[in-house]
Design an enzyme around this catalytic site. Structure first.
Site, PDB file in Angstrom:
ATOM      1  N   ASP A 130      29.351   6.051  -3.102  1.00 26.09           N
ATOM      2  CA  ASP A 130      28.331   5.646  -4.075  1.00 26.09           C
ATOM      3  C   ASP A 130      27.620   6.806  -4.775  1.00 26.09           C
ATOM      4  O   ASP A 130      27.294   6.695  -5.943  1.00 26.09           O
ATOM      5  CB  ASP A 130      27.289   4.759  -3.389  1.00 26.09           C
ATOM      6  CG  ASP A 130      26.438   3.965  -4.368  1.00 26.09           C
ATOM      7  OD1 ASP A 130      26.976   3.502  -5.385  1.00 26.09           O
ATOM      8  OD2 ASP A 130      25.228   3.812  -4.111  1.00 26.09           O
ATOM      9  N   SER A 132      27.343  -0.252 -10.581  1.00 30.60           N
ATOM     10  CA  SER A 132      27.286  -1.001  -9.330  1.00 30.60           C
ATOM     11  C   SER A 132      28.227  -2.202  -9.383  1.00 30.60           C
ATOM     12  O   SER A 132      28.332  -2.882 -10.409  1.00 30.60           O
ATOM     13  CB  SER A 132      25.864  -1.511  -9.089  1.00 30.60           C
ATOM     14  OG  SER A 132      24.976  -0.427  -9.040  1.00 30.60           O
ATOM     15  N   TYR A 170      14.901  -5.608  -0.463  1.00 28.09           N
ATOM     16  CA  TYR A 170      16.342  -5.584  -0.710  1.00 28.09           C
ATOM     17  C   TYR A 170      16.889  -4.244  -1.161  1.00 28.09           C
ATOM     18  O   TYR A 170      16.377  -3.621  -2.092  1.00 28.09           O
ATOM     19  CB  TYR A 170      16.720  -6.633  -1.773  1.00 28.09           C
ATOM     20  CG  TYR A 170      18.157  -7.044  -1.603  1.00 28.09           C
ATOM     21  CD1 TYR A 170      18.489  -8.037  -0.691  1.00 28.09           C
ATOM     22  CD2 TYR A 170      19.181  -6.408  -2.280  1.00 28.09           C
ATOM     23  CE1 TYR A 170      19.815  -8.390  -0.477  1.00 28.09           C
ATOM     24  CE2 TYR A 170      20.504  -6.762  -2.086  1.00 28.09           C
ATOM     25  CZ  TYR A 170      20.808  -7.752  -1.177  1.00 28.09           C
ATOM     26  OH  TYR A 170      22.113  -8.096  -0.969  1.00 28.09           O
ATOM     27  N   LYS A 180      18.963   4.816  -4.030  1.00 28.48           N
ATOM     28  CA  LYS A 180      18.858   4.986  -5.471  1.00 28.48           C
ATOM     29  C   LYS A 180      17.565   5.710  -5.866  1.00 28.48           C
ATOM     30  O   LYS A 180      17.558   6.524  -6.776  1.00 28.48           O
ATOM     31  CB  LYS A 180      18.952   3.627  -6.176  1.00 28.48           C
ATOM     32  CG  LYS A 180      20.245   2.863  -5.867  1.00 28.48           C
ATOM     33  CD  LYS A 180      21.428   3.658  -6.214  1.00 28.48           C
ATOM     34  CE  LYS A 180      22.787   3.174  -6.181  1.00 28.48           C
ATOM     35  NZ  LYS A 180      23.624   2.239  -5.828  1.00 28.48           N
ATOM     36  N   CYS A 222      31.537  -2.369  -9.320  1.00 26.35           N
ATOM     37  CA  CYS A 222      32.772  -2.224 -10.108  1.00 26.35           C
ATOM     38  C   CYS A 222      33.886  -1.611  -9.268  1.00 26.35           C
ATOM     39  O   CYS A 222      34.825  -1.016  -9.799  1.00 26.35           O
ATOM     40  CB  CYS A 222      32.526  -1.374 -11.351  1.00 26.35           C
ATOM     41  SG  CYS A 222      31.578  -2.227 -12.618  1.00 26.35           S
ATOM     42  N   ARG A 244      25.818  -8.053   0.968  1.00 27.52           N
ATOM     43  CA  ARG A 244      26.194  -6.673   1.308  1.00 27.52           C
ATOM     44  C   ARG A 244      26.484  -6.499   2.787  1.00 27.52           C
ATOM     45  O   ARG A 244      26.054  -7.296   3.621  1.00 27.52           O
ATOM     46  CB  ARG A 244      25.028  -5.738   0.944  1.00 27.52           C
ATOM     47  CG  ARG A 244      24.636  -5.737  -0.532  1.00 27.52           C
ATOM     48  CD  ARG A 244      25.438  -4.752  -1.317  1.00 27.52           C
ATOM     49  NE  ARG A 244      25.220  -4.834  -2.756  1.00 27.52           N
ATOM     50  CZ  ARG A 244      25.495  -3.832  -3.586  1.00 27.52           C
ATOM     51  NH1 ARG A 244      25.984  -2.696  -3.124  1.00 27.52           N
ATOM     52  NH2 ARG A 244      25.309  -3.963  -4.877  1.00 27.52           N
ATOM     53  N   ARG A 278      18.636  -5.510  -7.056  1.00 28.93           N
ATOM     54  CA  ARG A 278      17.683  -4.614  -7.699  1.00 28.93           C
ATOM     55  C   ARG A 278      17.053  -5.313  -8.897  1.00 28.93           C
ATOM     56  O   ARG A 278      17.702  -6.075  -9.594  1.00 28.93           O
ATOM     57  CB  ARG A 278      18.382  -3.332  -8.178  1.00 28.93           C
ATOM     58  CG  ARG A 278      18.577  -2.293  -7.095  1.00 28.93           C
ATOM     59  CD  ARG A 278      19.209  -1.031  -7.618  1.00 28.93           C
ATOM     60  NE  ARG A 278      20.569  -1.245  -8.050  1.00 28.93           N
ATOM     61  CZ  ARG A 278      20.969  -1.412  -9.300  1.00 28.93           C
ATOM     62  NH1 ARG A 278      20.095  -1.316 -10.293  1.00 28.93           N
ATOM     63  NH2 ARG A 278      22.224  -1.628  -9.596  1.00 28.93           N
ATOM     64  N   HIS A 320      25.911   9.029  -9.682  1.00 27.80           N
ATOM     65  CA  HIS A 320      26.304   7.734  -9.106  1.00 27.80           C
ATOM     66  C   HIS A 320      27.830   7.712  -8.988  1.00 27.80           C
ATOM     67  O   HIS A 320      28.508   7.016  -9.737  1.00 27.80           O
ATOM     68  CB  HIS A 320      25.802   6.626 -10.044  1.00 27.80           C
ATOM     69  CG  HIS A 320      25.852   5.256  -9.464  1.00 27.80           C
ATOM     70  ND1 HIS A 320      25.905   4.133 -10.252  1.00 27.80           N
ATOM     71  CD2 HIS A 320      25.837   4.811  -8.189  1.00 27.80           C
ATOM     72  CE1 HIS A 320      25.927   3.049  -9.477  1.00 27.80           C
ATOM     73  NE2 HIS A 320      25.885   3.441  -8.229  1.00 27.80           N
TER      74      HIS A 320
HETATM   75  O1  SAT Z   1      21.111  -2.242  -4.092  1.00 26.78           O
HETATM   76  S1  SAT Z   1      21.664  -0.920  -4.424  1.00 26.78           S
HETATM   77  O2  SAT Z   1      21.006  -0.379  -5.598  1.00 26.78           O
HETATM   78  O3  SAT Z   1      21.459  -0.007  -3.314  1.00 26.78           O
HETATM   79  C1  SAT Z   1      23.327  -1.038  -4.663  1.00 26.78           C
HETATM   80  C2  SAT Z   1      23.759  -0.867  -6.064  1.00 26.78           C
HETATM   81  O4  SAT Z   1      23.306  -1.576  -6.951  1.00 26.78           O
HETATM   82  O5  SAT Z   1      24.608   0.019  -6.319  1.00 26.78           O
HETATM   83 MN    MN Z   2      25.694   2.084  -6.465  1.00 27.68          MN
END
Ligand code: SAT
Ligand code: MN
Length: 587
Positions: A276, A249, A198, A207, A251, A366, A70, A227
């Protein structure tokens, strides 16, 4: 397939006029459609078929090397009033934002297919679920959306029944970060994203919709879009209690969501609902009920191994899309922490040079996989009403200061604890890794409006119910001076969850400190735990001097929100600060 919803039809027409695709494809979400899309991507080289014997229906996608996470500095909340986006968001006025991004969309789909992707966030029959339509020119995005959401015919039927949906327009554009923007128009329930293929930049249900627009909708409608992972924890008596936990994210949310109890805790079982995102509504009974709006996991691959997360590892040997992982000589996916094997190719597809010292898989590589492949997937996960939440847990990645666990004294204190979360940055976003930053409720990159208003919204729940969840803070990431982790983490985290649930049931002891209620080491289940008492004491210590410094930092952070910071939060802050300064146990 087309639609009888005039708003949707005219939006698709309008987007097609702007972007000029060669073809328009309405996605029905069927298995045949998925297979055809995947086949075409294998032919074009966009996907690489993995070893069919060890990993049937698994594919590897390599994204552009400048498009691997991101990009928060290119993400905007475009509200009429700047203050509504708040100091926690990048802002451009909506008219300017539309003009800027529409210029990039003009003609961008020439030679490409425009996919119309209707999707539902949440079980298709749930009153808590909300729908959206993503228009994209990326088949990879379509394939991921099919795994991550309830996508296709049924979602379109619900949209036609309800009439409302979130509009998300996406194009990979030319993938040039100079021409990349992820823009949100919460007042129009619209998202526009260009220049990235991405994850959170491109899979708009996640998100962009479920958190940024979702948090906005949630405030308007009186619920919470967070989240957070959701798990059910079954104790040896057979009772299951549900917990929602917010961490930034990368963690360990996916690991916690799929935790396997240590051998020394027989009779315990963890049920996965989500890893998530949680959408939580007040039920008529005054309890907070949560659904997972997603249908799949977009999990961090590195560190997913037989010890850290065997449940996830077992999900990943069929029907899975990998992005930016490494490859073995026999076409199996590989990443750091998976096995002792040495991969043949790195995430870019270059022969892997083990002496380089560089990771073979990208640190933010991922896997995309359906939750139905998760062995611990809860039978309650598809319940239209969701599950009742007993405890909310906030956490961050902190080498120092924050103890292993503490409980907020009440809801208002809990909101302060959530609003004060800080964490070391990870590879999930571009930029420096390991820098401590404020990440309230793990929502810093995802709250679609002013954090001041968001905290006010959180506080308002105390007036609406006296059966709210108890709030806790945890930190699995404490280190000693030599950088060694003090707490073993992973499965052993269940010991902390046990204390949390026993507190909720009124069965466990705690001591009051200025920062909240802490267990003494004897209050934790430490049977067969390989941690000595001195380490436990260090994990449970409250260093008043350091906390004073922390509070000064929190104060200067809060001051950014000016008069939008709720007075209730300030008075709570002052209560804690007084307690710390006067060394009193309780204010
Ligand atoms: O790339 S995402 O935003 O979907 C995953 C994350 O950062 O939690
Ligand atoms: Mn996340």
């Amino acid at each position: 397939m087309t639609t009888n919803n005039a708003t949707l039809q005219s939006w698709v027409d309008e987007v097609a006029r702007l972007t000029r695709p060669d073809r328009i494809h309405w996605c029905d979400g069927s298995a045949e459609e998925y297979a055809e899309l995947v086949q075409a991507m294998v032919q074009s080289g966009e996907l690489l078929a993995l070893n069919a014997e060890t990993h049937p229906n698994c594919y590897l996608h390599r994204s552009h090397p400048t498009d691997v996470a991101r990009t928060e500095h290119l993400t905007f909340i475009c509200t009429e009033q700047r203050e509504d986006a708040g100091p926690n968001n990048n802002w451009i006025p909506p008219a300017e934002a539309h003009a800027k991004i529409d210029a990039l969309f003009a003609g961008c789909m020439q030679g490409r297919t425009l996919y119309v992707v209707p999707y539902c966030m949440g079980p298709i029959d749930s009153p808590l679920a909300r729908c959206g339509v993503e228009i994209t020119d990326s088949a990879y995005v379509v394939a991921n959306m099919r795994i991550m959401t309830r996508m296709g015919k049924a979602a379109l039927a619900r949209i036609e029944r309800e009439g409302t949906f979130v509009k998300g327009l996406h194009s990979t554009g030319d993938l040039n970060p100079e021409r990349r923007f992820i823009m949100h128009f919460p007042e129009e329930l619209t998202i526009k994203s260009i220049g990235s293929g991405y994850g959170g930049n491109a899979l708009l249900g996640k998100k962009c919709h479920a958190l940024r627009l979702g948090s906005w909708q949630a405030r308007d409608e009186g619920w919470l879009a967070e989240h957070m992972l959701i798990v059910g924890i079954q104790n040896p008596r057979g009772e299951t209690h549900y917990v929602a936990a917010a961490f930034p994210s990368a963690c360990g949310k996916t690991n916690l969501a799929m935790l396997i109890p240590p051998a020394s805790m027989p009779g315990w079982k963890v049920w996965t609902i989500g890893d998530d995102i949680a959408w939580m509504h007040l039920g008529e009974d005054g309890r907070l009920w949560a659904i997972n709006p997603e249908a799949g996991a977009f999990g961090v691959a590195p560190g997913t191994g037989p010890k850290t997360n065997p449940t996830a590892l077992n999900m990943l040997d069929h029907d899975c899309i990998f992005t930016n992982v490494a490859l073995t000589a026999d076409d199996q996916p590989w990443w750091e922490g998976k096995s002792k094997e040495v991969p043949a190719f790195d995430w870019r597809g270059q022969p892997y040079d083990a002496v380089s010292g560089l990771p073979a898989a990208h640190p933010n590589s991922r896997f995309t996989v359906s939750m139905r492949q998760c062995a611990s997937y809860s039978p309650r996960a598809e319940d239209a009403q969701g599950v009742p939440i007993s405890a909310i847990i906030f956490g961050g990645r902190r080498k120092e200061l924050a103890p292993l666990v503490f409980q907020a004294r009440d809801w208002r204190h809990g909101v302060l604890v959530g609003a004060s979360v800080a964490s070391e940055t990870t590879a999930a976003a571009t930029g420096a890794v390991g820098v401590v930053r404020r990440d309230p409720m793990a929502m810093q990159p995802f709250c679609g409006y002013n954090f001041g208003d968001y905290w006010e919204h959180w506080l308002s729940f105390a007036e609406r119910s006296d059966r709210l969840p108890k709030i806790f803070h945890v930190n699995w990431f404490r280190q000693d001076d030599s950088g060694r982790f003090l707490w073993p983490g992973f499965g052993e985290n269940l010991r902390v969850l046990q204390w949390i649930l026993e507190r909720c049931a009124g069965r466990a002891e705690a001591v009051e400190t200025p920062i909240g209620l802490l267990p003494r080491s004897q209050d934790l289940n430490t049977q067969h735990l390989d941690v000595d008492v001195a380490t436990l004491d260090a994990l449970l210590a409250v260093d008043a001097q350091r906390w004073n410094a922390e509070l000064e930092d929190i104060r200067s952070y809060f001051e950014k929100f000016d008069e939008r910071l709720p007075t209730g939060l300030w008075s709570e802050f002052e209560r804690v600060q007084n307690a710390l300064e006067h060394g009193t146990q309780v204010a």
